[in-house]
Design an enzyme around this catalytic site. Sequence first.
Site, PDB file in Angstrom:
ATOM      1  CE  LYS A  11      -3.812  -2.450   2.203  1.00  0.00           C
ATOM      2  NZ  LYS A  11      -4.600  -2.777   3.410  1.00  0.00           N
TER       3      LYS A  11
ATOM      4  CD  GLN B 194      -3.400  -4.200   6.506  1.00  0.00           C
ATOM      5  OE1 GLN B 194      -3.669  -3.173   5.907  1.00  0.00           O
ATOM      6  NE2 GLN B 194      -3.579  -5.386   5.965  1.00  0.00           N
TER       7      GLN B 194
ATOM      8  CG  ASP C 115      -9.698  -0.377   4.860  1.00  0.00           C
ATOM      9  OD1 ASP C 115      -9.516  -0.651   3.662  1.00  0.00           O
ATOM     10  OD2 ASP C 115      -9.052  -0.892   5.780  1.00  0.00           O
TER      11      ASP C 115
HETATM   12  N1  GUN Z   1      -6.307  -6.890   6.090  1.00  0.00           N
HETATM   13  C1  GUN Z   1      -6.331  -7.585   4.945  1.00  0.00           C
HETATM   14  N2  GUN Z   1      -6.867  -6.841   3.959  1.00  0.00           N
HETATM   15  C2  GUN Z   1      -7.185  -5.649   4.506  1.00  0.00           C
HETATM   16  C3  GUN Z   1      -7.773  -4.459   4.000  1.00  0.00           C
HETATM   17  O1  GUN Z   1      -8.131  -4.323   2.824  1.00  0.00           O
HETATM   18  N3  GUN Z   1      -7.939  -3.462   4.886  1.00  0.00           N
HETATM   19  C4  GUN Z   1      -7.577  -3.582   6.186  1.00  0.00           C
HETATM   20  N4  GUN Z   1      -7.790  -2.560   6.997  1.00  0.00           N
HETATM   21  N5  GUN Z   1      -7.039  -4.659   6.688  1.00  0.00           N
HETATM   22  C5  GUN Z   1      -6.836  -5.683   5.846  1.00  0.00           C
END
Ligand code: GUN
Length: 290
Positions: free
Chosen positions: A53, A97, A120
């Site tokens: 990311k 995350q 998100d």
């Molecule tokens: N953990 C695995 N995929 C994601 C995601 O797209 N967003 C978040 N916040 N955590 C994750």
Amino acid sequence: MATLLDGKALARQLQADMTTRVADLRAQHGRPPGLAVLMVGDHPASAAYVRNKERACDRVGIASFGKHLPAQISQAELTAIIHACNQDERIDGILVQLPLPAHLNAVALLHEIAPDKDADGLHPLNLGRLLREEPGLRSCTPAGVMRLLAAYDIALKGRQAVVIGRSILVGKPMAMMLLAADATVTVAHLYTRDLAILTRQADLIVTATGCPNLLGADAVQSGATVVDVGITRVENADGTSRLVGDVDFAAVEPVADWITPVPGGIGPMTVAMLLQNTLTSFCQRLGIKD
Ligand code: GUN
């Protein structure tokens, strides 16, 4: 033989488009869009996702304000960091995350993110907007699935869709998005009996469980579209490892019409949607057209 739904190529194209847009926005408004990724502890898969990311932000010119926090951080400390990000004018998107260490209450923390910075799409207000089919920030992985299906003109109206998994991150918002696209949606999960009876009737299967080989050729009808959100690292006989999805790809590829690879399918699309959400938040916060 199925055609690949190439999420990696589409994500690359979307990122290239965003790079131009971000450069223009930066020139016009004096700062780039900013994303804060909050990562707690050192879960290896999460660390890899977060690195992806942050690299993607760099590529398109989004400023990233990553914070890697110790596994022992308290709920109150993390809440205070989220509040500081809410106040920080340079930050347009905030992401915590998941999963978080067991002593932290993830649901309570997601409430603390300002809804207009919820990159998100997991704040209750944005999930409620999704349920009501109102505009709002959408969860990145299911939004990435929808964008990929749209890019390949895969029809959803009146089609039978089976979503496997009911997480807040993927399964539930995925089901809502497919419903909004007029599919007939069944949500299967850990306690579903006779999963293959359901999936064999499906025109579209979206699986997000993290169980390798959950779906073989006998679980998929000829001509189906198969979207594999699962991603699990498995050991090879020689001690090396590889990433696999929920689908036995080699078995299902000859049966399906369309299939996503793992890796290179939905993973890159999730990242592209995260960047898109950050861009959307930036534009909305500055009152400009997206
Ligand atoms: N953990 C695995 N995929 C994601 C995601 O797209 N967003 C978040 N916040 N955590 C994750």
